[in-house]
Design a protein around this motif. Sequence first.
Motif, PDB file in Angstrom:
ATOM      1  N   PHE A 519       0.833  -1.206   0.000  1.00  0.00           N
ATOM      2  CA  PHE A 519       0.000   0.000   0.000  1.00  0.00           C
ATOM      3  C   PHE A 519       0.867   1.255   0.000  1.00  0.00           C
ATOM      4  O   PHE A 519       0.581   2.224  -0.725  1.00  0.00           O
ATOM      5  N   VAL A 520       1.952   1.236   0.791  1.00  0.00           N
ATOM      6  CA  VAL A 520       2.849   2.402   0.836  1.00  0.00           C
ATOM      7  C   VAL A 520       3.439   2.667  -0.550  1.00  0.00           C
ATOM      8  O   VAL A 520       3.501   3.814  -1.014  1.00  0.00           O
ATOM      9  N   LEU A 521       3.886   1.597  -1.224  1.00  0.00           N
ATOM     10  CA  LEU A 521       4.500   1.764  -2.543  1.00  0.00           C
ATOM     11  C   LEU A 521       3.493   2.270  -3.567  1.00  0.00           C
ATOM     12  O   LEU A 521       3.796   3.157  -4.370  1.00  0.00           O
ATOM     13  N   ILE A 522       2.299   1.704  -3.567  1.00  0.00           N
ATOM     14  CA  ILE A 522       1.290   2.131  -4.537  1.00  0.00           C
ATOM     15  C   ILE A 522       0.877   3.576  -4.273  1.00  0.00           C
ATOM     16  O   ILE A 522       0.713   4.381  -5.210  1.00  0.00           O
ATOM     17  N   ALA A 523       0.713   3.940  -3.006  1.00  0.00           N
ATOM     18  CA  ALA A 523       0.360   5.323  -2.680  1.00  0.00           C
ATOM     19  C   ALA A 523       1.486   6.272  -3.090  1.00  0.00           C
ATOM     20  O   ALA A 523       1.238   7.358  -3.634  1.00  0.00           O
ATOM     21  N   MET A 529       3.195  10.148  -9.509  1.00  0.00           N
ATOM     22  CA  MET A 529       2.534  10.257 -10.808  1.00  0.00           C
ATOM     23  C   MET A 529       1.791  11.595 -10.905  1.00  0.00           C
ATOM     24  O   MET A 529       1.865  12.288 -11.930  1.00  0.00           O
ATOM     25  N   GLN A 530       1.109  11.972  -9.846  1.00  0.00           N
ATOM     26  CA  GLN A 530       0.432  13.266  -9.856  1.00  0.00           C
ATOM     27  C   GLN A 530       1.430  14.408  -9.916  1.00  0.00           C
ATOM     28  O   GLN A 530       1.211  15.410 -10.611  1.00  0.00           O
ATOM     29  N   SER A 531       2.544  14.257  -9.195  1.00  0.00           N
ATOM     30  CA  SER A 531       3.579  15.288  -9.230  1.00  0.00           C
ATOM     31  C   SER A 531       4.126  15.450 -10.640  1.00  0.00           C
ATOM     32  O   SER A 531       4.323  16.572 -11.121  1.00  0.00           O
ATOM     33  N   LEU A 532       4.371  14.317 -11.324  1.00  0.00           N
ATOM     34  CA  LEU A 532       4.866  14.367 -12.700  1.00  0.00           C
ATOM     35  C   LEU A 532       3.844  15.042 -13.613  1.00  0.00           C
ATOM     36  O   LEU A 532       4.204  15.864 -14.474  1.00  0.00           O
ATOM     37  N   GLN A 533       2.573  14.706 -13.435  1.00  0.00           N
ATOM     38  CA  GLN A 533       1.532  15.334 -14.253  1.00  0.00           C
ATOM     39  C   GLN A 533       1.482  16.838 -14.012  1.00  0.00           C
ATOM     40  O   GLN A 533       1.308  17.622 -14.953  1.00  0.00           O
ATOM     41  N   ARG A 534       1.660  17.247 -12.756  1.00  0.00           N
ATOM     42  CA  ARG A 534       1.663  18.684 -12.459  1.00  0.00           C
ATOM     43  C   ARG A 534       2.886  19.357 -13.089  1.00  0.00           C
ATOM     44  O   ARG A 534       2.780  20.481 -13.598  1.00  0.00           O
ATOM     45  N   ILE A 535       4.040  18.670 -13.043  1.00  0.00           N
ATOM     46  CA  ILE A 535       5.239  19.244 -13.658  1.00  0.00           C
ATOM     47  C   ILE A 535       5.051  19.382 -15.160  1.00  0.00           C
ATOM     48  O   ILE A 535       5.355  20.417 -15.755  1.00  0.00           O
ATOM     49  N   GLN A 536       4.542  18.314 -15.786  1.00  0.00           N
ATOM     50  CA  GLN A 536       4.349  18.365 -17.229  1.00  0.00           C
ATOM     51  C   GLN A 536       3.268  19.372 -17.616  1.00  0.00           C
ATOM     52  O   GLN A 536       3.344  19.998 -18.674  1.00  0.00           O
ATOM     53  N   GLY A 537       2.268  19.526 -16.754  1.00  0.00           N
ATOM     54  CA  GLY A 537       1.199  20.468 -17.052  1.00  0.00           C
ATOM     55  C   GLY A 537       1.528  21.900 -16.687  1.00  0.00           C
ATOM     56  O   GLY A 537       0.851  22.830 -17.147  1.00  0.00           O
ATOM     57  N   ALA A 538       2.569  22.099 -15.857  1.00  0.00           N
ATOM     58  CA  ALA A 538       2.917  23.455 -15.441  1.00  0.00           C
ATOM     59  C   ALA A 538       3.508  24.234 -16.608  1.00  0.00           C
ATOM     60  O   ALA A 538       4.249  23.701 -17.425  1.00  0.00           O
ATOM     61  N   SER A 539       3.166  25.481 -16.674  1.00  0.00           N
ATOM     62  CA  SER A 539       3.694  26.329 -17.742  1.00  0.00           C
ATOM     63  C   SER A 539       5.147  26.674 -17.454  1.00  0.00           C
ATOM     64  O   SER A 539       5.493  27.087 -16.338  1.00  0.00           O
ATOM     65  N   PRO A 540       6.045  26.518 -18.431  1.00  0.00           N
ATOM     66  CA  PRO A 540       7.442  26.908 -18.218  1.00  0.00           C
ATOM     67  C   PRO A 540       7.644  28.409 -18.302  1.00  0.00           C
ATOM     68  O   PRO A 540       8.764  28.901 -18.137  1.00  0.00           O
ATOM     69  N   GLY A 541       6.555  29.156 -18.555  1.00  0.00           N
ATOM     70  CA  GLY A 541       6.673  30.597 -18.695  1.00  0.00           C
ATOM     71  C   GLY A 541       6.760  31.045 -20.140  1.00  0.00           C
ATOM     72  O   GLY A 541       6.820  32.247 -20.424  1.00  0.00           O
ATOM     73  N   PHE A 542       6.784  30.082 -21.052  1.00  0.00           N
ATOM     74  CA  PHE A 542       6.754  30.393 -22.472  1.00  0.00           C
ATOM     75  C   PHE A 542       5.880  29.350 -23.162  1.00  0.00           C
ATOM     76  O   PHE A 542       5.518  28.329 -22.576  1.00  0.00           O
ATOM     77  N   SER A 543       5.546  29.591 -24.392  1.00  0.00           N
ATOM     78  CA  SER A 543       4.626  28.723 -25.124  1.00  0.00           C
ATOM     79  C   SER A 543       5.353  27.490 -25.642  1.00  0.00           C
ATOM     80  O   SER A 543       6.459  27.586 -26.168  1.00  0.00           O
ATOM     81  N   THR A 544       4.717  26.340 -25.472  1.00  0.00           N
ATOM     82  CA  THR A 544       5.266  25.093 -26.020  1.00  0.00           C
ATOM     83  C   THR A 544       4.417  24.564 -27.166  1.00  0.00           C
ATOM     84  O   THR A 544       4.790  23.585 -27.802  1.00  0.00           O
ATOM     85  N   GLU A 545       3.288  25.194 -27.422  1.00  0.00           N
ATOM     86  CA  GLU A 545       2.413  24.767 -28.505  1.00  0.00           C
ATOM     87  C   GLU A 545       2.684  25.616 -29.747  1.00  0.00           C
ATOM     88  O   GLU A 545       2.769  26.840 -29.676  1.00  0.00           O
ATOM     89  N   SER A 849       0.127  17.473  -2.327  1.00  0.00           N
ATOM     90  CA  SER A 849       0.227  17.241  -0.888  1.00  0.00           C
ATOM     91  C   SER A 849       0.642  15.792  -0.628  1.00  0.00           C
ATOM     92  O   SER A 849       0.178  14.880  -1.320  1.00  0.00           O
ATOM     93  N   PRO A 850       1.525  15.552   0.353  1.00  0.00           N
ATOM     94  CA  PRO A 850       1.881  14.166   0.679  1.00  0.00           C
ATOM     95  C   PRO A 850       0.706  13.371   1.242  1.00  0.00           C
ATOM     96  O   PRO A 850       0.793  12.152   1.366  1.00  0.00           O
ATOM     97  N   TYR A 851      -0.385  14.055   1.557  1.00  0.00           N
ATOM     98  CA  TYR A 851      -1.584  13.382   2.067  1.00  0.00           C
ATOM     99  C   TYR A 851      -2.707  13.406   1.020  1.00  0.00           C
ATOM    100  O   TYR A 851      -3.886  13.359   1.376  1.00  0.00           O
ATOM    101  N   ASP A 852      -2.336  13.514  -0.237  1.00  0.00           N
ATOM    102  CA  ASP A 852      -3.328  13.649  -1.299  1.00  0.00           C
ATOM    103  C   ASP A 852      -4.311  12.485  -1.278  1.00  0.00           C
ATOM    104  O   ASP A 852      -3.918  11.313  -1.375  1.00  0.00           O
ATOM    105  N   PRO A 853      -5.621  12.759  -1.151  1.00  0.00           N
ATOM    106  CA  PRO A 853      -6.606  11.672  -1.040  1.00  0.00           C
ATOM    107  C   PRO A 853      -6.728  10.847  -2.317  1.00  0.00           C
ATOM    108  O   PRO A 853      -7.069   9.662  -2.254  1.00  0.00           O
TER     109      PRO A 853
END
Length: 889
Positions: A519-523, A529-545, A849-853
């Motif tokens: 359970f600890v490993l899966i959590a 995974m959410q952190s990576l998605q937030r990093i990839q979704g975060a704007s670098p401050g310039f356009s990537t499209e 958050s480290p306690y992300d539900p």
Amino acid sequence: MKTIRAACWRLLGLFRKKHRDAELASEIQHHLDLLAERKIAAGMSPDEARHAALREFGGVEQCKELAREQRIWMWPDQLRQDLRFGFRMLRRSPAFSALAILCLTLGIGTTAAVFSWIEGILFHPYPTVAHEERMFVLAGTTRGASGFNQLSYPDCIDLQKNSSLVESFIVDQLVATTLSIGDRAERAIGGLVTPNYFEALGVRPALGRGFTPDEGMGRNAHPVAVISHEAWKNRYESDPEIIGKTQYLNGVQHTIIGVAPENFHGTFVGVSFQFWVPISMQETFDPTGYKLEDRNARAFESFVFLKPGVTPRQAQEELSALTRRLENDFPETNRGHGIDLLPLWRSPFNVAAEMLPTLEIAFAVVLFVLLIACANVSTLLLVRSLLRQPEMTARLALGAGRGRLLQQLLTEGLILSAFATAGGILVAHWCRNALVLAFPAQAPGIVVNLPGQIDWRVLAVSAGVCVLATLLFALAPAIQVSKVDLASAINSGSSGVVGGRGRSRLRSAFVLIQMSLSFVLIAGAGLLMQSLQRIQGASPGFSTEGVLLSGVDLLSAGYNAERAKAFQDQLLERVRRLPSVEAATFARVIPFGLRDFSSAPITVEGYQAAPDERPTADYNQVGPDYFNVMGIPIVAGREFMRTDDENRPLVAVVDETMAAKYWLGKDPIGRRFQMKGRWMEVAGVAKASHYRTKLETPKPFFYVPLRQNFAVQGGLLIRTRQGATAMTAALAREVRALDPNLAPVAPITMQEHVDRGTYTQRLAVTLLAIFGGMALLLAAIGLYSVLSYAVSQSTRELALRMALGAGIYDLLRLVMSRGLVLTGGGLIIGAIAALALTHLHASRLYQVSPYDPIAFLLAFLVMTMVALLACLLPALRATRIDPARALHA
């Protein structure tokens, strides 16, 4: 002395045992014969005398055993017997043996693989370097600022001249260039190095020689090169006459003087060098100018080898004293700058710095996998021990001690662990280059090198893990088995399951451990995974499209500054006229790229610096339309125009971070600051963006017009509605129309370029997902084995329930309820542990958050589904019991 003498005799007793046993038997027989003769003399018949002598003497074999214990160490014989018996028992249960070895191989193999990565990337990244343990990194520091920077070449020379505790200094700089051989031209990565480079590293070229001291002097005076073994093999087809031949690097003819040994890849962890040239050729490969006499040009990675017996602390104290002297001698360039002596694994200048957090996570995770594997095998051993209860009862009844029984069971566990360790080392060998496979595609010419190192240290750790795993998974079952109540077992005529309830609790405890750790490993995987998605979704401050990046290597083609300016102007005009192209521009450095930005001390008009502060900022040379192409808003003033060239007053665009730091909320438009002795006026303020990674700490940054600080080498940026594939042919056509001998770099999207910067985060998620999947599989096997055994032991009870009217759903509910109770307990314990452990890694999470539900809910659902499947199979088997056959059995 008596103890030593006895130990020596026991040691000698291990040799010529047959001869010593024969002597012992002869001596005992002699005693029996003497006793028999006395009995015969007393009037007994020979048969009566012999029997009386045997009764009086006692058990002959027992006497032999006592004598052997006094004369020799018995444990080698006992170990040999235990090993022979252990192998025989494993052959009798091939399915159990295979499953146990597979589980342990997963645990030990992943541990060995991750440790080999840590060994090869962090602790011993240069296996061919002599005295690597005395090799350290020199990292520059700036007072009042975080992080490290590189050193200037003049500072390195002064440190080398005045240090008494350092055996040798070496300097290198990563360079990317075009390597031309005949009519072929390829991109290649190499190093500018000091002439003592190969000698200090203790690396002897396989062919030819290294550099001589005079080749490090003079400005572009020594166009010679040492090529890598890989380049010699692939590009030159292992030509034995390679020495003396030439190749063009950045359009300059270089003579090949040596070939590096096969396993030497340079001193930049993560990238394999294809060539080395002396540092005197720096200006040939660096379009920003000559830096070997500029103390402000902190652009070189430096290493030191300490003298034998010198501690890092002593060397640090001396280097700190020398940097203070440099600060006093050169206050304009060295004020506020210091030096830290860092171990190789802490180097901030290569991939090792980026890989450190990922490898730390991976190491913690594989320890969890190892614990789960050990708990799994412990469960299997406990289940199997119940089937061996009659054997253990018979052994105890025949006089075997509980310690001897414990030794036998631990030996069997050691055999399993030894097989698993051998398999684990094989797995680690197969996976030693797995990190390279997961590395994203890089620009042409970049050879990624992230090898695992299987050396004696990894083997020693694997052997230690083997012993530790044996104790973890075999000790508890062995102790339980050795606690058989002999009298009850014999009297009941049963299998001797005394303390069966205790064993059931132990099996349940092992399952709880597996479930909670899984359970600890899966959590944790869900959080990353959410952190990576937030990093990839975060704007670098310039356009990537809608932005493509490419480039043309003008420096290697021999273009000087005037020709390069004309070529860039003509190419931009042609590209802007292409259908679907909205804007295009050049920039010396593309954000998030391998090439680093320029950096220089600045003097800001009206800003009063602290006495020990030396204001410094990074900057980039960009063309007109840069901010439009990149989608970086100008929040005040204007961006660069085509008229901002070398004939106009110098201007700059600063970012919001720099404006806030040096103008303290005032309008910076029209204000001035000085760089490299030249004053420039602030024409605009751009919105702050990220320049190297999305996780970097904001620092002052500014832009200057490319024409006012020209660099021949640069990247081409295109804002277009077309994809990279469609633009490739059109761009190549326009470049060849201007110069048939040139070809552009294949265009890629800005999004793809930026995504390469999230490699370590994606790798951490991938590793955690793989290891978490292994842990989940092991936990499911453990739960299944416990319930499967419970069903097999409860056959009569289940048959009786069926005979009394219990239905299929009743049996399913009865069997599955126990498994789900264990699962629920494991989830509760795992959730508590995850809340505590994920909090420790909160700094590695990005906007999560480290306690992300969501992550905890995901782990709960995955664990529940796997547990249901593991419980369902034994439950279905219970429903297929034949009541009549089971009750009559």
